[in-house]
Structure formats: C-alpha cells, structure tokens
Design an enzyme around this catalytic site. Structure first.
Site, PDB file in Angstrom:
ATOM      1  N   GLU A  60      -8.054   7.100  -7.043  1.00 34.58           N
ATOM      2  CA  GLU A  60      -6.680   7.283  -6.560  1.00 34.58           C
ATOM      3  C   GLU A  60      -5.952   8.391  -7.304  1.00 34.58           C
ATOM      4  OE1 GLU A  60      -7.962   4.260  -7.109  1.00 34.58           O
ATOM      5  OE2 GLU A  60      -7.787   3.170  -5.225  1.00 34.58           O
ATOM      6  N   HIS A 129      -2.454  -7.472  -4.911  1.00 32.28           N
ATOM      7  CA  HIS A 129      -2.632  -6.960  -3.543  1.00 32.28           C
ATOM      8  C   HIS A 129      -1.441  -7.340  -2.662  1.00 32.28           C
ATOM      9  CE1 HIS A 129      -6.740  -6.462  -4.934  1.00 32.28           C
ATOM     10  NE2 HIS A 129      -7.090  -5.890  -3.807  1.00 32.28           N
TER      11      HIS A 129
END
Ligand SMILES: Cc1ncc(C[n+]2csc(CCOP(=O)(O)OP(=O)(O)O)c2C)c(N)n1
Ligand SMILES: [Mg+2]
Lengths: 327, 320
Positions: A60, A129
C-alpha cells in the site's frame, strides 16, 4: 433513470471515465480478473487491459506513492485500498505528498489522484476491517473527502473525483454495495463537490449524516414522520469541501441539530460540523447540538458488540425525539 | 532426518488432523450462516504450522497472520476458545472483540494473529529485540505469507533484525497466492528466500508439505538464532487447499492445479509415511481421525452454548 446497485454505478463511472480519458488508470490489490474484494472493478480488466487495470502486490505505501508520482506526470490514477483500515500504511504519500504538492510546488504541480476505499462496519469483520477514518483526511488540508450514500451520488461524485485535479479520498461503505437506486442514463453525469443532498424536508429538526448513516437517517426520518416530527434531513455527500451553509440555513429554521456519524465520537467530523454551526448560528439554536456516534473503542467482530456500537435508525429516532422535546 | 519417537510423530499427525477438521467445520458454519464476519482457512498448510511449532521450546514466541487458526492450535491453544471467538462469544480468546483474525495467548508465547498483511513482521522483530536486550535465550517465530513479503515492513524488518542479530525466524508460508494474485505476479524473484541474501542472512527453502522437513529446518534455524547468530528466512512452499476466505470462487486457479496439490496433501502424505514406516496402522489412524472430529464437535458445542459478550461492558478495557 435506470435502477442499479452502488457497485454497478461505481463501475460504470470508472468505465466511462476510462473511455473518456486514456490517462485514467486503476491500481490496487486483486482489482484485475478478481474485480476487487467487493467486485467494483469486475470486467474492467477485460475491457481496458492490464496496462490500465493494474494489479499490485500488497504494498500500500508504495503503490499509493507510485500513484502520486504518476499523477504528477499527468496520469489520473484511481487507486483502490481494499479496506480503509489499510490506508494507514499509505499515510505518508497521501498526507505528506499528495495533500501538499500543489501548495508547496505551485502551478507546476498537480495531483489528480483518487483513492477509493471501503469504510465502515456492519459485516462483523472486526477491529481492523471496519473503521471509519474520514476525520483524519478532513483534518488534512489539501485533500478532498467524499462519502456518497446512493448509487447516483456514488457515480456522479466518482466522476467529479476523477476529473478533479486534486487528490480525493473517495470513501465507499461495505453495507452500501448491494443497495439499489435510480441513476441517470444514458450518460454518466458529474455531481459537484460541496453540496449536500436533501433527504427529507421538515421544520422540527435538522439531521445531517453521510455514507451508510445517511441511509439510516432516511429510515429514521420516515419513522419520525409517523410520530408527527418533520425532519430536515441532509446527506453531506462530501466532507471536504463541506456544505456548511446548507446546514446553517436549515438550523436557522429548525433551531435543532442532530449529527449522525458511524465513526467513534471523539474528534470526528460531527464535532467539526457542530463547531461550525455553533460559530455561525448559535443564537438560532433552541437546544444543544447533539451527536449520535460510535463509541470511542475499536469495533468488535462479535455481532452483538458490533450491533451495539453502530448507530442505526432507532438510535437516531430516539436522539431526535429527545432533541425535539428539549425545552 | 532425525526421527523422533513414535508418540511424538503421532502427536504431529493428530494435531494436523485436528487443524483440518477445525477448518472444515468453520467453513461449513460460515456457509450455513451460523458464524458471521470472515475467516481464512489454513487447510493444506498444516505441515507448516505443526512442523515449525514442533521445533520451538515452551519459552519461545510466535507471531501469526490472518490465516492463524492452524498456528494457534499447533502451539497448543484450546480449539474450544478459538471456535468461541469465531462465534463472537465471551469465552473466545478475544472475548468476541477480535474474531477469526485477532487472537492471542501470551502464556503460550502466541503474540497474536493479525488482520493487517505484514504487521506481524515488525512485531516479531521487536519481540526479538526484547529477547536480546533481556538476555533471554528465546527465539521468535514469525509467520507471514508470500503476499506479505511485498510489504515494506518485510524488507525493513529483515534489515534491522540482521543488523542487530536478533533471534527471529522469519517463516514465509508461500502458498502460491495472495488472495487472487499468483506469486509470480507479485514477487520479482523466483524464491522469496533469495531475498535473505540482500539482508545478509541465511535463506532456506523447504517443502512446506513435509512436516518433518519443516520441523528440522526450523529447529536448525532456531539453534543458530538462539546462539546469537541472528535471524534467518525460511520459505515453506505449500498450498492452501481452500479458498482465500469464505465464499471465494477461486477463479484465479484451475481445478487441475488444485487436484495436483490434493495429491500432495500434507496430512495424507504424513499418514502414508507413518504407516509405511510402521509408526501407525490404519485402525489407529482412524481412531485419531475420529478423535479429532470429536474435539472439533466439542469446540462447536462449547462455542454454541457460550454466552454473548455484554454490550454494556463494551467500553471497558481500552487502557491498561
Ligand atoms: C495491509 C493489508 N492489505 C491487504 C489486506 C487484505 N488481504 C488479507 S489477506 C491478503 C492476502 C495475503 O496473502 P499472503 O500474505 O500470501 O497470505 P495468504 O492469504 O496466502 O495466507 C490480503 C490482500 C490486508 N488484510 N492488509
Ligand atoms: Mg499466500
């Protein structure tokens, strides 16, 4: 108008912009044949090929950084961060580069970058998440922050985001992908940033929210109507820029403001809205400004705990009733 | 190959079967909607979990991944409390707060599974630093996937650990895919273990479907690390037989490839090896297998009958 899902609306916007402008490229994990964790980019690899739909390794920090570099060189990257929680790994290029490029380098620099990501709870995915981290980006000058709640807005705002010459954090919500709604056809049309969308009109109380909470607010407004309470409900749609004028105008009529955010309470966008409304319209307020927000703890995986932590229509109704009854 | 005694070998087999039955049960419970959220089954990777944990001592430490049930069971965790965590119950390892990806038991030296790909690498490095600074002879075993090897923290962690000669074993479970991405599309060299050289440490490639090979490789690395020789990188070549997570249609790989790996199933392989070498007969194997099924059934029962966490206590426990 055509009925389509939030996912389809996003996909159509991506496809339309990719067709319109060869500089638009997609980067992200598993966005190719797999179509991304939530299926938004499904079929785009076949349509546009691997030069423009680029599957990245799990890196990322560096694929977001690379997108900033590519944007500086005239590409228009649309990056997918699979879950907003993982944007933590890419904070440096977003906050220290993308957001500041234009300000420090002046006219020569431009960063037409979109970061699409998925926030929110509701699926029991647990603490890493499920987060709603929009406030961090609203707190960073130089970024635009978008959080649509309907398919039409998802499509129109994504088009605006891609055409914008500035970095945009585009926040989707995992509970919204399967929701359906009318979307203008045949052409995708941009929806401008900085304008709230009215969910319902009323004079008793102003309720503002965004993303998944805007859907809950819509349900709440209908429930309140049954009780004889007319809510002036608004979906902010973009958090940066923020259509504070619309909220202030409404509060001048209703005298009461309820702000709904899924994110944990402290330091959230709701607090910013409350402060700005108070600065602009405190003498119109007939009751304290109230927030319905998540608790200041991580979101648990357990359905019972997640459910207890997430604001919903019932909690919005309860808070609205209290506010309306405040003397 | 150093052969342990019969009971030890049969113990490995039993644990591998328990892990497989556990994961199968979890997949069924998800499919039936009994448990919510998500899960990453480790079926097919049992030899890595069991072999490497077999090489550790009880004062050693482990960091795990999102695919951590097998690691945790192999380290001696109670399957009932893992299952309860998956059910979101208060008797779960994280009292329902973590779910499938987030569990720990520090008394077992299990420092946690992790929902963020690559996160464990730096944690293991820091745990190794603490071992060194505290003058302890413990090693830290860091599980991570081929996908995690693309995170910056992989490179940064290995560099620091090598510079500081930390007692950390970086164990890559290369199961050939990171979600839908084949390793050849995400890693720029044929073997992740090759990267060890760039950080001045030893890199080892092991057949990850051979429980004894894994055990021996990890034991050797541990021996060296414990004696101050610094970290090592072990790459275990393996395969996840299930989907990445629940509901994965597996469009990114062929059924033929899967069939091939089913033939290399580490449990069947070890079973055959045990029988061929006279450590086990078919009747005993059956007994172990039905025993494993009972353990898992009791875990499901325990989880089902446990109570939900109390929402009123949700805001407690944020700080020490
Ligand atoms: C920082 C971060 N990025 C992406 C993900 C989503 N994700 C979860 S597991 C996974 C694949 C990991 O692959 P690998 O490391 O090979 O482990 P495996 O799943 O094969 O066991 C991805 C992309 C994540 N959890 N965290
Ligand atoms: Mg993998």
């Amino acid at each position: 108008m055509k009925t389509m899902s939030y996912t389809e609306a996003l996909r159509e916007a991506l496809a339309a912009e990719m067709k319109r402008d060869d500089c638009v490229i997609l980067l992200g994990e598993d966005i190719g044949r797999y179509g991304g964790a939530f299926g938004v980019t499904r079929s785009l690899l076949d349509r546009f090929g691997p030069q423009r739909v680029i599957n990245t390794p799990i890196s990322e920090l560096s694929f977001v950084g690379a997108a900033v570099g590519a944007a500086m060189m005239g590409m228009r990257p649309v990056v997918e961060i699979m879950f907003m929680d993982f944007i933590t790994l890419a904070m440096d290029p977003i906050v220290n580069m993308a957001a500041k490029l234009r300000y420090v380098f002046g006219d020569q620099a431009r960063c037409p970058l979109v970061i699409r990501t998925v926030a929110g709870g509701g699926r029991c995915y647990g603490p890493t998440h499920s987060q709603s981290l929009e406030a961090w980006f609203v707190h960073t000058p130089g970024l635009k922050v978008v959080a649509p709640s309907t398919p039409a807005d998802a499509q129109g705002l994504l088009i605006s985001a891609i055409r914008d010459d500035n970095p945009v954090i585009f926040i989707e919500h995992k509970m919204l992908y399967n929701t359906k709604g009318p979307v203008p056809v045949p052409a995708c049309r941009p929806v401008p940033f900085g304008r709230a969308r009215r969910i319902s009109r009323g004079s008793h109380i102003t309720i503002v929210s965004w993303s998944w909470m805007a859907c809950q607010t819509e349900i709440a407004a209908a429930m309140l109507r049954e009780e004889g309470i007319e809510a002036d409900a608004m979906d902010m749609r973009t958090l940066s820029p923020l259509d504070i004028e619309a909220v202030v105008e409404s509060v001048k009529l209703t005298g009461r403001l309820l702000i709904v955010q899924e994110a944990c309470r402290t330091g959230g966008v709701a607090a910013e809205i409350a402060a700005r409304v108070f600065e602009a319209a405190h003498d119109y307020l007939n009751a304290p400004i109230r927030r319905v927000a998540g608790p200041d703890v991580p979101l648990s995986a357990s359905p019972v705990l997640e459910n207890a932590a997430m604001p919903d229509a019932e909690r919005i109704v309860a808070a609205a009733m209290e506010l309306v009854n405040f003397r | 190959m150093k052969k342990a005694n019969r009971a030890t070998l049969i113990g490995y087999y039993r644990t591998m079967v328990v892990i497989r039955r556990f994961e199968e049960a979890v997949e069924q419970l998800f499919a039936r909607g009994v448990i919510r959220g998500t899960t990453h089954p480790s079926s097919g990777q049992e030899a890595v979990a069991v072999g490497s944990c077999a090489a550790l001592g009880k004062n050693d430490y482990i960091t795990s991944t999102h695919r951590g049930h097998g690691h945790f069971i192999a380290r001696g965790a109670d399957p009932r409390r893992i299952m309860a965590e998956l059910f979101g119950k208060s008797s779960g390892y994280s009292h329902g707060r973590g779910g499938s990806q987030i569990m720990a038991d520090f008394r077992l030296g299990f420092l946690g599974s992790n929902g963020i790909t690559g996160s464990g690498l730096a944690i293991a490095t820091g745990a190794g630093l603490a071992m060194k600074l505290q003058g302890r002879r413990s090693v830290v075993l860091c599980f991570f996937g081929d996908g995690a090897a693309s995170q910056g923290t992989f490179h940064e962690s290995l560099n620091m650990a090598s510079l500081w000669k930390l007692p950390v074993i970086y164990l890559c479970e290369n199961n050939l895919y990171a979600m839908s991405s084949p390793v050849a599309e995400t890693v720029s060299v044929p073997h992740i273990a090759q990267r060890a050289e760039a950080y001045g440490m030893k890199g080892v490639i092991v057949d990850g479907n051979d429980v004894l090979a894994v055990r021996d490789a990890v034991a050797q690395s541990c021996f060296r690390a414990r004696n101050g020789n610094g970290p090592e990188l072990i790459e275990c070549k393996t395969y996840r037989l299930s989907g990445h997570s629940r509901g994965d249609p597996r469009i990114y790989r062929t059924r033929e490839e899967e069939a091939l790996w089913h033939q290399r199933d580490p449990i069947l392989r070890f079973r055959t090896w045990l029988i061929d070498n006279g450590f086990l007969d078919k009747a005993e194997a059956k007994k172990i297998e039905s025993g494993a099924a009972r353990i898992v059934a009791s875990a499901v029962r325990f989880a089902r009958t446990s109570s939900d966490p109390d929402p009123d206590a949700m805001c407690r426990g944020l700080f020490a």
